[in-house]
Design a protein around this motif. Structure first.
Motif, PDB file in Angstrom:
ATOM      1  N   HIS A 261       1.047  -1.140   0.202  1.00 47.63           N
ATOM      2  CA  HIS A 261       0.287   0.409   0.374  1.00 47.63           C
ATOM      3  C   HIS A 261       0.510   1.816  -0.304  1.00 47.63           C
ATOM      4  CE1 HIS A 261      -2.828   2.776   1.291  1.00 47.63           C
ATOM      5  NE2 HIS A 261      -3.189   3.269   2.155  1.00 47.63           N
ATOM      6  N   LEU A 262       2.154   1.233   0.894  1.00 49.98           N
ATOM      7  CA  LEU A 262       2.637   2.624   1.154  1.00 49.98           C
ATOM      8  C   LEU A 262       3.897   2.578  -0.259  1.00 49.98           C
ATOM      9  CD1 LEU A 262       3.156   2.410   4.672  1.00 49.98           C
ATOM     10  CD2 LEU A 262       1.732   3.754   3.636  1.00 49.98           C
ATOM     11  N   PHE A 263       4.122   1.524  -0.871  1.00 51.07           N
ATOM     12  CA  PHE A 263       5.169   1.593  -2.302  1.00 51.07           C
ATOM     13  C   PHE A 263       3.666   1.808  -2.936  1.00 51.07           C
ATOM     14  CE2 PHE A 263       7.260  -0.294  -5.868  1.00 51.07           C
ATOM     15  CZ  PHE A 263       8.163   0.432  -4.944  1.00 51.07           C
ATOM     16  N   ALA A 264       3.048   2.130  -3.457  1.00 49.81           N
ATOM     17  CA  ALA A 264       1.468   2.448  -4.274  1.00 49.81           C
ATOM     18  C   ALA A 264       2.204   3.662  -3.973  1.00 49.81           C
ATOM     19  CB  ALA A 264       1.029   1.802  -5.013  1.00 49.81           C
ATOM     20  N   ILE A 265       2.175   4.269  -3.138  1.00 52.33           N
ATOM     21  CA  ILE A 265       2.062   5.729  -2.672  1.00 52.33           C
ATOM     22  C   ILE A 265       2.489   6.435  -3.482  1.00 52.33           C
ATOM     23  CG2 ILE A 265       1.249   7.529  -0.988  1.00 52.33           C
ATOM     24  CD1 ILE A 265      -0.653   5.762   0.662  1.00 52.33           C
ATOM     25  N   ALA A 266       3.814   5.686  -2.362  1.00 47.78           N
ATOM     26  CA  ALA A 266       5.336   6.112  -3.001  1.00 47.78           C
ATOM     27  C   ALA A 266       6.202   6.596  -4.130  1.00 47.78           C
ATOM     28  CB  ALA A 266       6.310   5.603  -2.004  1.00 47.78           C
ATOM     29  N   ASN A 267       5.305   5.677  -5.379  1.00 49.75           N
ATOM     30  CA  ASN A 267       4.717   5.739  -6.680  1.00 49.75           C
ATOM     31  C   ASN A 267       4.329   6.152  -7.284  1.00 49.75           C
ATOM     32  OD1 ASN A 267       8.061   3.767  -7.302  1.00 49.75           O
ATOM     33  ND2 ASN A 267       6.822   3.320  -5.322  1.00 49.75           N
ATOM     34  N   SER A 268       3.139   6.806  -6.926  1.00 50.29           N
ATOM     35  CA  SER A 268       2.067   7.484  -7.710  1.00 50.29           C
ATOM     36  C   SER A 268       2.332   9.122  -7.913  1.00 50.29           C
ATOM     37  CB  SER A 268       1.148   6.999  -6.225  1.00 50.29           C
ATOM     38  OG  SER A 268       1.144   8.123  -5.602  1.00 50.29           O
ATOM     39  N   ALA A 269       1.646   9.628  -7.906  1.00 52.73           N
ATOM     40  CA  ALA A 269       1.961  11.087  -8.597  1.00 52.73           C
ATOM     41  C   ALA A 269       0.842  11.962  -7.605  1.00 52.73           C
ATOM     42  CB  ALA A 269       0.033  11.675  -9.863  1.00 52.73           C
ATOM     43  N   GLU A 270       0.088  11.595  -5.821  1.00 53.37           N
ATOM     44  CA  GLU A 270       0.298  12.124  -4.721  1.00 53.37           C
ATOM     45  C   GLU A 270       1.662  12.266  -3.576  1.00 53.37           C
ATOM     46  OE1 GLU A 270      -3.574   9.048  -4.602  1.00 53.37           O
ATOM     47  OE2 GLU A 270      -4.384  11.275  -4.712  1.00 53.37           O
ATOM     48  N   ALA A 271       2.850  11.142  -4.065  1.00 52.49           N
ATOM     49  CA  ALA A 271       3.005  11.139  -2.894  1.00 52.49           C
ATOM     50  C   ALA A 271       3.946  12.210  -2.534  1.00 52.49           C
ATOM     51  CB  ALA A 271       4.568  10.091  -3.791  1.00 52.49           C
ATOM     52  N   LYS A 272       3.854  13.276  -3.163  1.00 54.60           N
ATOM     53  CA  LYS A 272       4.222  14.399  -2.271  1.00 54.60           C
ATOM     54  C   LYS A 272       3.213  14.673  -0.825  1.00 54.60           C
ATOM     55  CE  LYS A 272       2.702  17.950  -5.760  1.00 54.60           C
ATOM     56  NZ  LYS A 272       1.331  18.504  -5.344  1.00 54.60           N
ATOM     57  N   ASP A 273       1.674  14.991  -1.617  1.00 54.27           N
ATOM     58  CA  ASP A 273       0.773  15.601  -0.620  1.00 54.27           C
ATOM     59  C   ASP A 273       0.905  13.957   0.456  1.00 54.27           C
ATOM     60  OD1 ASP A 273       1.138  17.472  -1.524  1.00 54.27           O
ATOM     61  OD2 ASP A 273      -0.998  16.932  -2.768  1.00 54.27           O
ATOM     62  N   ALA A 274       1.702  12.686   0.512  1.00 52.38           N
ATOM     63  CA  ALA A 274       1.189  12.182   0.946  1.00 52.38           C
ATOM     64  C   ALA A 274       0.784  12.016   2.413  1.00 52.38           C
ATOM     65  CB  ALA A 274       2.495  10.970   1.330  1.00 52.38           C
ATOM     66  N   GLY A 275       1.160  13.124   2.619  1.00 53.89           N
ATOM     67  CA  GLY A 275       0.914  13.379   4.332  1.00 53.89           C
ATOM     68  C   GLY A 275      -0.533  13.186   4.777  1.00 53.89           C
ATOM     69  N   VAL A 276      -1.136  13.768   3.326  1.00 51.12           N
ATOM     70  CA  VAL A 276      -3.074  13.875   3.881  1.00 51.12           C
ATOM     71  C   VAL A 276      -3.808  12.809   2.803  1.00 51.12           C
ATOM     72  CG1 VAL A 276      -2.227  16.676   3.638  1.00 51.12           C
ATOM     73  CG2 VAL A 276      -3.314  14.890   1.760  1.00 51.12           C
ATOM     74  N   LEU A 277      -2.824  11.398   2.774  1.00 58.31           N
ATOM     75  CA  LEU A 277      -3.807  10.478   2.015  1.00 58.31           C
ATOM     76  C   LEU A 277      -4.143   9.269   3.636  1.00 58.31           C
ATOM     77  CD1 LEU A 277      -1.141   9.015  -0.409  1.00 58.31           C
ATOM     78  CD2 LEU A 277      -3.358  10.672  -0.544  1.00 58.31           C
ATOM     79  N   LEU A 278      -3.868   9.625   4.167  1.00 58.35           N
ATOM     80  CA  LEU A 278      -5.246   9.020   5.189  1.00 58.35           C
ATOM     81  C   LEU A 278      -6.283   9.282   5.425  1.00 58.35           C
ATOM     82  CD1 LEU A 278      -2.737   8.109   8.987  1.00 58.35           C
ATOM     83  CD2 LEU A 278      -4.341   6.421   7.400  1.00 58.35           C
ATOM     84  N   VAL A 279      -6.818  10.594   5.681  1.00 56.21           N
ATOM     85  CA  VAL A 279      -7.592  11.392   5.541  1.00 56.21           C
ATOM     86  C   VAL A 279      -8.462  11.457   3.985  1.00 56.21           C
ATOM     87  CG1 VAL A 279      -7.437  12.527   7.783  1.00 56.21           C
ATOM     88  CG2 VAL A 279      -7.111  13.716   5.337  1.00 56.21           C
ATOM     89  N   SER A 280      -7.938  11.607   2.560  1.00 52.68           N
ATOM     90  CA  SER A 280      -8.329  11.500   1.603  1.00 52.68           C
ATOM     91  C   SER A 280      -9.617  10.441   1.413  1.00 52.68           C
ATOM     92  CB  SER A 280      -6.989  11.547   0.483  1.00 52.68           C
ATOM     93  OG  SER A 280      -6.527  10.586   0.335  1.00 52.68           O
ATOM     94  N   GLY A 281      -9.186   9.523   1.893  1.00 51.06           N
ATOM     95  CA  GLY A 281     -10.091   8.155   1.515  1.00 51.06           C
ATOM     96  C   GLY A 281     -11.194   7.973   2.541  1.00 51.06           C
ATOM     97  N   LEU A 282     -11.399   9.330   3.227  1.00 48.49           N
ATOM     98  CA  LEU A 282     -12.651  10.238   3.294  1.00 48.49           C
ATOM     99  C   LEU A 282     -13.730  10.764   3.002  1.00 48.49           C
ATOM    100  CD1 LEU A 282     -11.755   9.331   7.186  1.00 48.49           C
ATOM    101  CD2 LEU A 282     -13.124   7.781   6.000  1.00 48.49           C
ATOM    102  N   LYS A 283     -13.029  11.101   1.681  1.00 52.44           N
ATOM    103  CA  LYS A 283     -13.641  11.893   1.188  1.00 52.44           C
ATOM    104  C   LYS A 283     -15.013  11.741   0.807  1.00 52.44           C
ATOM    105  CE  LYS A 283     -13.175  15.279  -2.809  1.00 52.44           C
ATOM    106  NZ  LYS A 283     -12.411  15.593  -4.019  1.00 52.44           N
ATOM    107  N   GLY A 284     -15.635  12.283   1.029  1.00 54.04           N
ATOM    108  CA  GLY A 284     -17.363  12.288   0.178  1.00 54.04           C
ATOM    109  C   GLY A 284     -18.518  10.694   1.039  1.00 54.04           C
ATOM    110  N   SER A 285     -17.717  10.784   2.176  1.00 56.30           N
ATOM    111  CA  SER A 285     -18.176   9.722   3.215  1.00 56.30           C
ATOM    112  C   SER A 285     -18.573  10.571   4.434  1.00 56.30           C
ATOM    113  CB  SER A 285     -17.123   8.681   3.762  1.00 56.30           C
ATOM    114  OG  SER A 285     -16.057   9.103   4.690  1.00 56.30           O
ATOM    115  N   GLY A 286     -18.337  11.148   4.633  1.00 57.02           N
ATOM    116  CA  GLY A 286     -19.050  12.384   5.384  1.00 57.02           C
ATOM    117  C   GLY A 286     -18.273  12.069   6.685  1.00 57.02           C
TER     118      GLY A 286
END
Length: 372
Positions: free
Chosen positions: A164-189
Motif C-alpha cells: 500500500h505505501l509503496f504504491a503511494i510512494a510511486n504515485s502522483a500523490e506521493a508529495k501529498d502523502a501526509g494527507v492520504l490517511l483522510v483523503s480516503g474518507l472524501k465524500g463519506s461524511g
C-alpha cells in the motif's frame, strides 16, 4: 551497522502516515468538513440531557480548527449528537465510532469507509496530531515480531502495508502523502469528535459499532492487563544535509531523515509511563548519533520528544460483544502494535474493517422469528 544507499522512496513511505502535522490544513478539502457550521448545529455544550459526568475537551470540529472550548457532559449527550448528525441518514446506515486518532484509528476509519457499505464513520479522541504517539515515531518499515500472533498473519499484515505505501510512494500523490490517511474518507461524511472516552458504553446507543483503537487506553476501556508502555525518547533535529539513514547494533541508536526533520534515537524503556524528556538521555542520544554521523554536531532546532509504544505479546484484533442487561454493543478491538505500528497498520486496519463488516452484516440480518 546498517546504511541506506539512498533515501528516496522510504521517506515517502514513512511520511504517508508520519507527516500528520500536514493534515489539518487540508482536511477541509478532503472530506472532513465542519459539520456544525455546514448544518447550523448547536454547540455540544448546549445539548439536552447533560449529566455532567465527564470533563474533557468536547467539541465537534473541523480538523483545521484549534482544540478550544472546555465542556462537561455525560453519555446522554451523545443522544443529541446522534439526533443532529444522523437525522438524514438512511435507515440501514450503520453508525461506527473509531476511538483513537493515531495511525491505527485513522487508517482503520479509512479502510472502513472503503470496505463497509452504507455506514457513517466518526473518529473520537482526546488527542490529535501533533500529540499522538504516531507523531513521535520514527516510522520505519521494519517488521516487528509478536510472540502471540501467528507468523503467517504477521507476514500478511506487513506485506499489505508495504504494498500500500509503496504504491503511494510511486504515485502522483506521493508529495501529498501526509494527507492520504483522510483523503480516503472524501465524500463519506467522516467526522471528527474531540472527547476523552472513559467507558465504551458512553457511545451506546448513538453508535451501532465501536472500533477500539485506543492503544494504552485499552487498559481502562477494555480492561486489558496485557498491554503496557515501552517508552521511547527521541530528538527531532534540523539537519537537511543528512540524506541516508543509519541504524546501529540492536537498533537503539538510529538516524532517520524525513521530509521535515531528522529523527535521532532512541530508548526502549519497558513499563515506563513518564512522558517528560530526560536531559541525560537526550545527551546520550545526541552523543551516540554524532559518533555515527559527525556532521550532526551542526544540527539545529533540537527538540526532545517522548512517546509510549502500546505494547502487547500479540496484537489484539478481534470482535467482542459487550452486554449490559438487555443492551448489546459490538466492539472490534484493534491495538497493541508496540513499535510496529507504522509497519503493520494498513494490513491490520484492513482486517479490522473486515471484522466491522461482519458486525454490520449481523446487525442488518433480521433475527429469526420463533414459532409458537
Amino acid at each position: 551497522m546498517e546504511h541506506a544507499g539512498s533515501w528516496t522512496g522510504s521517506p515517502l513511505i514513512y511520511h504517508a502516515y508520519k507527516s500528520v502535522g500536514e493534515i489539518p490544513d487540508l482536511w477541509q478539502d478532503r472530506g472532513f468538513v465542519n459539520q456544525k457550521e455546514k448544518r447550523g448545529l448547536p454547540s455540544m455544550d448546549r445539548l439536552p440531557g447533560d449529566q455532567q459526568s465527564c470533563s474533557s475537551t468536547d467539541e465537534m470540529r473541523a480538523p483545521d480548527q484549534p482544540l478550544t472550548g472546555k465542556t462537561s457532559f455525560g453519555a446522554r449527550a451523545f443522544g443529541g449528537f446522534q439526533d443532529c448528525l444522523f437525522r438524514d441518514r438512511p435507515m440501514d446506515t450503520v453508525r461506527i465510532a473509531a476511538v483513537g486518532a493515531g495511525v491505527m484509528g485513522l487508517s482503520t476509519a479509512v479502510c472502513i469507509s472503503k470496505l463497509v457499505p452504507r455506514c457513517s464513520i466518526t473518529v473520537i479522541s482526546d488527542r490529535f496530531t501533533p500529540e499522538t504517539t504516531s507523531d513521535v515515531a520514527a516510522g520505519m518499515l521494519i517488521p516487528p515480531v509478536y510472540p502471540d500472533t501467528p507468523i503467517h498473519k504477521q507476514k500478511q499484515w506487513f506485506k499489505e502495508t508495504f504494498d500500500h505505501l509503496f504504491a503511494i510512494a510511486n504515485s502522483a500523490e506521493a508529495k501529498d502523502a501526509g494527507v492520504l490517511l483522510v483523503s480516503g474518507l472524501k465524500g463519506s461524511g467522516g467526522l471528527i469528535l474531540t472527547r476523552r472516552i472513559e467507558d465504551l458504553w458512553e457511545l451506546h446507543p448513538s453508535f451501532d459499532i465501536v472500533v477500539n483503537c485506543s492503544g494504552l487506553g485499552s487498559r481502562q476501556l477494555a480492561g486489558d492487563p496485557k498491554i503496557f508502555p515501552v517508552r521511547g525518547q527521541v530528538l527531532k533535529v534540523q539537519a537537511p544535509w543528512v540524506k541516508h539513514f543509519i541504524r546501529d547494533g540492536s537498533g537503539l541508536t538510529y538516524i532517520y531523515p524525513g521530509i521535515s526533520n531528522v529523527t535521532l534515537g532512541g530508548t526502549r524503556q519497558k513499563g515506563d509511563w513518564n512522558l517528560s524528556p530526560d536531559a541525560e538521555i537526550s545527551k546520550g542520544i545526541l552523543s551516540r548519533c554524532c559518533a555515527l554521523e559527525p556532521s550532526l554536531r551542526g544540527a539545529c532546532d533540537i527538540r526532545e520528544k517522548v512517546g509510549l509504544r502500546p505494547s502487547r505479546p500479540g496484537v489484539r484484533l478481534e470482535k467482542e460483544l459487550l452486554a449490559q442487561g438487555s443492551r448489546r454493543l459490538p466492539v472490534v478491538h484493534h491495538y497493541g502494535h508496540g513499535s510496529g505500528g507504522i509497519a503493520m497498520h494498513w494490513g491490520t486496519a484492513l482486517e479490522a474493517a473486515r471484522l466491522v463488516s461482519e458486525c454490520a452484516q449481523a446487525l442488518r440480518t433480521p433475527a429469526p422469528k420463533s414459532k409458537l
